[in-house]
Design a protein around this motif. Structure first.
Motif, PDB file in Angstrom:
ATOM      1  N   MET A  84       0.832  -1.206   0.000  1.00 38.88           N
ATOM      2  CA  MET A  84       0.000   0.000   0.000  1.00 38.88           C
ATOM      3  C   MET A  84       0.868   1.259   0.000  1.00 38.88           C
ATOM      4  SD  MET A  84      -3.185   0.730  -0.114  1.00 38.88           S
ATOM      5  CE  MET A  84      -4.294   2.111   0.113  1.00 38.88           C
ATOM      6  N   LYS A  85       1.919   1.225   0.795  1.00 38.36           N
ATOM      7  CA  LYS A  85       2.828   2.368   0.842  1.00 38.36           C
ATOM      8  C   LYS A  85       3.509   2.580  -0.503  1.00 38.36           C
ATOM      9  CE  LYS A  85       3.934   2.245   5.778  1.00 38.36           C
ATOM     10  NZ  LYS A  85       5.018   2.104   6.777  1.00 38.36           N
ATOM     11  N   SER A  86       3.822   1.464  -1.169  1.00 39.80           N
ATOM     12  CA  SER A  86       4.467   1.561  -2.476  1.00 39.80           C
ATOM     13  C   SER A  86       3.554   2.230  -3.488  1.00 39.80           C
ATOM     14  CB  SER A  86       4.857   0.162  -2.956  1.00 39.80           C
ATOM     15  OG  SER A  86       5.411   0.227  -4.248  1.00 39.80           O
ATOM     16  N   VAL A  87       2.271   1.907  -3.435  1.00 38.23           N
ATOM     17  CA  VAL A  87       1.301   2.508  -4.359  1.00 38.23           C
ATOM     18  C   VAL A  87       1.184   4.001  -4.099  1.00 38.23           C
ATOM     19  CG1 VAL A  87      -1.122   2.558  -5.081  1.00 38.23           C
ATOM     20  CG2 VAL A  87       0.023   0.366  -4.639  1.00 38.23           C
ATOM     21  N   ASN A  88       1.096   4.392  -2.822  1.00 36.42           N
ATOM     22  CA  ASN A  88       1.004   5.818  -2.474  1.00 36.42           C
ATOM     23  C   ASN A  88       2.245   6.580  -2.902  1.00 36.42           C
ATOM     24  OD1 ASN A  88      -1.528   5.578  -1.338  1.00 36.42           O
ATOM     25  ND2 ASN A  88      -0.724   5.087   0.707  1.00 36.42           N
ATOM     26  N   PHE A  89       3.424   5.953  -2.737  1.00 33.76           N
ATOM     27  CA  PHE A  89       4.661   6.607  -3.158  1.00 33.76           C
ATOM     28  C   PHE A  89       4.682   6.839  -4.656  1.00 33.76           C
ATOM     29  CE2 PHE A  89       9.056   6.218  -4.705  1.00 33.76           C
ATOM     30  CZ  PHE A  89       9.617   7.321  -4.066  1.00 33.76           C
ATOM     31  N   LYS A  90       4.235   5.847  -5.431  1.00 38.88           N
ATOM     32  CA  LYS A  90       4.193   5.996  -6.891  1.00 38.88           C
ATOM     33  C   LYS A  90       3.231   7.101  -7.295  1.00 38.88           C
ATOM     34  CE  LYS A  90       5.491   1.264  -8.140  1.00 38.88           C
ATOM     35  NZ  LYS A  90       5.048   0.000  -8.793  1.00 38.88           N
ATOM     36  N   LYS A  91       2.113   7.204  -6.602  1.00 36.44           N
ATOM     37  CA  LYS A  91       1.152   8.272  -6.906  1.00 36.44           C
ATOM     38  C   LYS A  91       1.752   9.643  -6.619  1.00 36.44           C
ATOM     39  CE  LYS A  91      -3.213   5.769  -6.280  1.00 36.44           C
ATOM     40  NZ  LYS A  91      -4.463   5.688  -5.481  1.00 36.44           N
ATOM     41  N   LYS A  92       2.442   9.758  -5.485  1.00 31.79           N
ATOM     42  CA  LYS A  92       3.072  11.040  -5.140  1.00 31.79           C
ATOM     43  C   LYS A  92       4.170  11.387  -6.144  1.00 31.79           C
ATOM     44  CE  LYS A  92       2.207  10.799  -0.151  1.00 31.79           C
ATOM     45  NZ  LYS A  92       2.831  10.718   1.196  1.00 31.79           N
ATOM     46  N   LEU A  93       4.941  10.378  -6.551  1.00 28.11           N
ATOM     47  CA  LEU A  93       6.007  10.615  -7.518  1.00 28.11           C
ATOM     48  C   LEU A  93       5.435  11.042  -8.864  1.00 28.11           C
ATOM     49  CD1 LEU A  93       9.100  10.443  -7.588  1.00 28.11           C
ATOM     50  CD2 LEU A  93       8.875   8.135  -8.549  1.00 28.11           C
ATOM     51  N   THR A  94       4.355  10.395  -9.277  1.00 26.29           N
ATOM     52  CA  THR A  94       3.701  10.758 -10.540  1.00 26.29           C
ATOM     53  C   THR A  94       3.155  12.175 -10.471  1.00 26.29           C
ATOM     54  OG1 THR A  94       3.091   8.442 -10.914  1.00 26.29           O
ATOM     55  CG2 THR A  94       1.902  10.111 -12.182  1.00 26.29           C
ATOM     56  N   ARG A  95       2.543  12.508  -9.323  1.00 30.57           N
ATOM     57  CA  ARG A  95       1.985  13.849  -9.143  1.00 30.57           C
ATOM     58  C   ARG A  95       3.088  14.905  -9.174  1.00 30.57           C
ATOM     59  NH1 ARG A  95      -0.497  13.275  -4.275  1.00 30.57           N
ATOM     60  NH2 ARG A  95      -2.202  12.153  -5.306  1.00 30.57           N
ATOM     61  N   LEU A  96       4.216  14.595  -8.519  1.00 25.36           N
ATOM     62  CA  LEU A  96       5.341  15.532  -8.514  1.00 25.36           C
ATOM     63  C   LEU A  96       5.884  15.737  -9.923  1.00 25.36           C
ATOM     64  CD1 LEU A  96       7.450  17.225  -6.980  1.00 25.36           C
ATOM     65  CD2 LEU A  96       8.789  15.120  -6.684  1.00 25.36           C
ATOM     66  N   PHE A  97       5.961  14.654 -10.695  1.00 21.31           N
ATOM     67  CA  PHE A  97       6.462  14.757 -12.073  1.00 21.31           C
ATOM     68  C   PHE A  97       5.587  15.697 -12.893  1.00 21.31           C
ATOM     69  CE2 PHE A  97       5.946  13.284 -16.476  1.00 21.31           C
ATOM     70  CZ  PHE A  97       7.230  13.495 -16.953  1.00 21.31           C
ATOM     71  N   PHE A  98       4.277  15.534 -12.805  1.00 17.59           N
ATOM     72  CA  PHE A  98       3.382  16.380 -13.598  1.00 17.59           C
ATOM     73  C   PHE A  98       3.381  17.831 -13.113  1.00 17.59           C
ATOM     74  CE2 PHE A  98       1.526  12.281 -14.894  1.00 17.59           C
ATOM     75  CZ  PHE A  98       1.503  12.486 -16.271  1.00 17.59           C
ATOM     76  N   VAL A  99       3.579  18.022 -11.809  1.00 19.78           N
ATOM     77  CA  VAL A  99       3.680  19.383 -11.286  1.00 19.78           C
ATOM     78  C   VAL A  99       4.924  20.067 -11.855  1.00 19.78           C
ATOM     79  CG1 VAL A  99       4.115  20.763  -9.217  1.00 19.78           C
ATOM     80  CG2 VAL A  99       2.354  18.995  -9.189  1.00 19.78           C
ATOM     81  N   LEU A 100       6.063  19.354 -11.804  1.00 17.52           N
ATOM     82  CA  LEU A 100       7.307  19.915 -12.346  1.00 17.52           C
ATOM     83  C   LEU A 100       7.201  20.149 -13.848  1.00 17.52           C
ATOM     84  CD1 LEU A 100       9.981  17.811 -10.395  1.00 17.52           C
ATOM     85  CD2 LEU A 100       9.348  20.197 -10.023  1.00 17.52           C
ATOM     86  N   LEU A 101       6.557  19.222 -14.544  1.00 13.68           N
ATOM     87  CA  LEU A 101       6.373  19.384 -15.987  1.00 13.68           C
ATOM     88  C   LEU A 101       5.515  20.602 -16.276  1.00 13.68           C
ATOM     89  CD1 LEU A 101       6.765  18.298 -18.860  1.00 13.68           C
ATOM     90  CD2 LEU A 101       4.709  16.892 -18.521  1.00 13.68           C
ATOM     91  N   GLY A 102       4.436  20.785 -15.490  1.00 14.53           N
ATOM     92  CA  GLY A 102       3.565  21.940 -15.688  1.00 14.53           C
ATOM     93  C   GLY A 102       4.277  23.253 -15.411  1.00 14.53           C
ATOM     94  N   VAL A 103       5.061  23.284 -14.325  1.00 14.20           N
ATOM     95  CA  VAL A 103       5.824  24.496 -13.988  1.00 14.20           C
ATOM     96  C   VAL A 103       6.817  24.826 -15.090  1.00 14.20           C
ATOM     97  CG1 VAL A 103       7.514  25.474 -12.396  1.00 14.20           C
ATOM     98  CG2 VAL A 103       5.531  24.251 -11.507  1.00 14.20           C
ATOM     99  N   THR A 104       7.500  23.788 -15.615  1.00 15.22           N
ATOM    100  CA  THR A 104       8.478  23.998 -16.686  1.00 15.22           C
ATOM    101  C   THR A 104       7.819  24.555 -17.936  1.00 15.22           C
ATOM    102  OG1 THR A 104       9.843  22.175 -15.852  1.00 15.22           O
ATOM    103  CG2 THR A 104      10.206  22.867 -18.130  1.00 15.22           C
ATOM    104  N   LEU A 105       6.673  23.987 -18.324  1.00 11.98           N
ATOM    105  CA  LEU A 105       5.971  24.454 -19.526  1.00 11.98           C
ATOM    106  C   LEU A 105       5.482  25.884 -19.370  1.00 11.98           C
ATOM    107  CD1 LEU A 105       3.924  21.253 -20.473  1.00 11.98           C
ATOM    108  CD2 LEU A 105       5.946  22.172 -21.621  1.00 11.98           C
ATOM    109  N   VAL A 106       4.956  26.211 -18.181  1.00 13.40           N
ATOM    110  CA  VAL A 106       4.485  27.580 -17.937  1.00 13.40           C
ATOM    111  C   VAL A 106       5.639  28.570 -17.981  1.00 13.40           C
ATOM    112  CG1 VAL A 106       3.484  29.122 -16.192  1.00 13.40           C
ATOM    113  CG2 VAL A 106       2.446  26.895 -16.636  1.00 13.40           C
ATOM    114  N   TYR A 107       6.761  28.176 -17.348  1.00 12.04           N
ATOM    115  CA  TYR A 107       7.942  29.055 -17.327  1.00 12.04           C
ATOM    116  C   TYR A 107       8.491  29.266 -18.731  1.00 12.04           C
ATOM    117  CZ  TYR A 107      12.830  30.375 -16.863  1.00 12.04           C
ATOM    118  OH  TYR A 107      14.038  30.991 -17.017  1.00 12.04           O
ATOM    119  N   GLN A 108       8.649  28.169 -19.496  1.00 14.16           N
ATOM    120  CA  GLN A 108       9.225  28.276 -20.830  1.00 14.16           C
ATOM    121  C   GLN A 108       8.321  29.062 -21.769  1.00 14.16           C
ATOM    122  OE1 GLN A 108      12.137  27.653 -21.614  1.00 14.16           O
ATOM    123  NE2 GLN A 108      12.895  26.298 -20.031  1.00 14.16           N
TER     124      GLN A 108
END
Length: 351
Positions: A1-25
């Protein structure tokens, strides 16, 4: 269960960083000039805050004589014999890409010099540094400049910029005669991918560490990213440079990489005139699908620089099969493959 939550958080962080990068660029397009000025001011502040580190870095910048071995290169001083070839690296590249070419030239009897410079600083400052190094040496006979990627723009700008006035200095014998300028994978009309130079910066620092040339301020002493803005197609630097004519008394050559098998009708060697487009050099493609693939090939180019961007008007162009790196160097040190740009450069020098 912890592994699933970690993957979700990692995926969410990736999309947040991707969104910030696209907005900045996307948003930075509206304040490029202010960002360029801020990066220059930050670089001057780095020099003031860390003078000892800057002085040590300066010892690594300038013209260095290649000795044909793995021994450290020595800085050039005094009189340098004729037949010199100066290799100029590009953005976030410590110069290692030139080692196969330098060795091939050395075996042919040429005197090979490496020009090292802060490759993240504004390009016109790098051009001025190249000019100052040329004027400080007694270089006999004609000199050939070979620039990879942004290095070609550094050399080209030095030759034609009216502020530097290379032609005037040459007439007064203050600098040596430049007989040829060979540009390899040079974005003569800018490169959109320079927006993402952070990844190239990380790669450069890793290469410096492997070559025992890294120190804790390397990422700042070599510049704060103004060159990445200069390389954008809409930058003031690119507009200024492309408003100037190519040097009439210097033989210019362009070598462009091509990783896509299309366009199928792309000639291996060609020269464009002022009223031509690159597509106009190709035979009309009746098959729509092949036509689309051909345009994609022009856009992809060597993977970092499109063919449309690399090809200058009225300058001979040679296409080679390879990406931005493998035109000049192999991916693996033990490979027997000859990088395709090397024999082209040797042929140009023998003309």
């Amino acid at each position: 269960m912890k592994s699933v939550n970690f993957k979700k958080k990692l995926t969410r962080l990736f999309f947040v960083l991707l969104g910030v990068t696209l907005v900045y660029q996307t948003g930075r397009t509206f304040f490029l000039k202010q960002e360029w000025q801020a990066r220059n001011c930050a670089y001057e502040m780095v020099k003031l805050l860390f003078p000892d580190a800057w002085d040590r870095a300066c010892d690594q910048y300038g013209l260095f004589c290649f000795n044909g071995s793995e021994k450290p290169m020595q800085k050039c001083t005094g009189v340098v014999e004729s037949g010199s070839i100066i290799l100029i690296h590009g953005l976030d590249e410590p110069g290692l890409i030139f080692e196969p070419l330098a060795l091939a030239l050395h075996r042919k009897g040429y005197l090979v010099l490496f020009f090292f410079y802060p490759d993240d600083q504004r390009i016109d400052a790098s051009s001025r540094l190249l000019f100052n190094n040329l004027s400080s040496l007694s270089l006999a006979g004609p000199v050939v400049l070979v620039g990879h990627s942004m290095g070609g723009l550094v050399a080209r700008h030095m030759l034609v910029d009216p502020v530097i006035d290379y032609a005037g200095a040459r007439a007064r014998t203050k600098v040596p005669e430049i007989s040829d300028l060979i540009m390899v994978g040079t974005p003569n009309h800018g490169a959109f991918l320079s927006r993402f130079r952070l990844f190239m910066e990380i790669r450069e620092q890793c290469l410096l560490a492997s070559d025992h040339r890294w120190h804790r301020l390397s990422g700042f002493i070599d510049g704060t990213g103004a060159a990445g803005i200069d390389l954008l197609p809409q930058s003031e630097f690119m507009r200024h440079l492309n408003s100037l004519p190519y040097p009439g008394d210097v033989h210019c050559h362009m070598i462009a990489g091509h990783i896509f098998p299309f366009p199928v009708n792309m000639p291996e060697q060609f020269q464009m005139t002022g009223n031509q487009t690159l597509e106009g050099l190709l035979l009309s493609e009746k098959n729509y699908f092949l036509s689309v693939l051909g345009k994609a090939g022009l856009l992809i180019g060597d993977g970092l620089v499109s063919i449309n961007s690399s090809v200058p008007f009225n300058v001979p162009v040679t296409l080679v099969k390879g990406n931005h790196k493998t035109m000049l160097a192999n991916c693996f040190s033990g490979s027997s493959r000859i990088p395709p740009a090397i024999p082209v450069i040797l042929d140009i020098l023998e003309l």
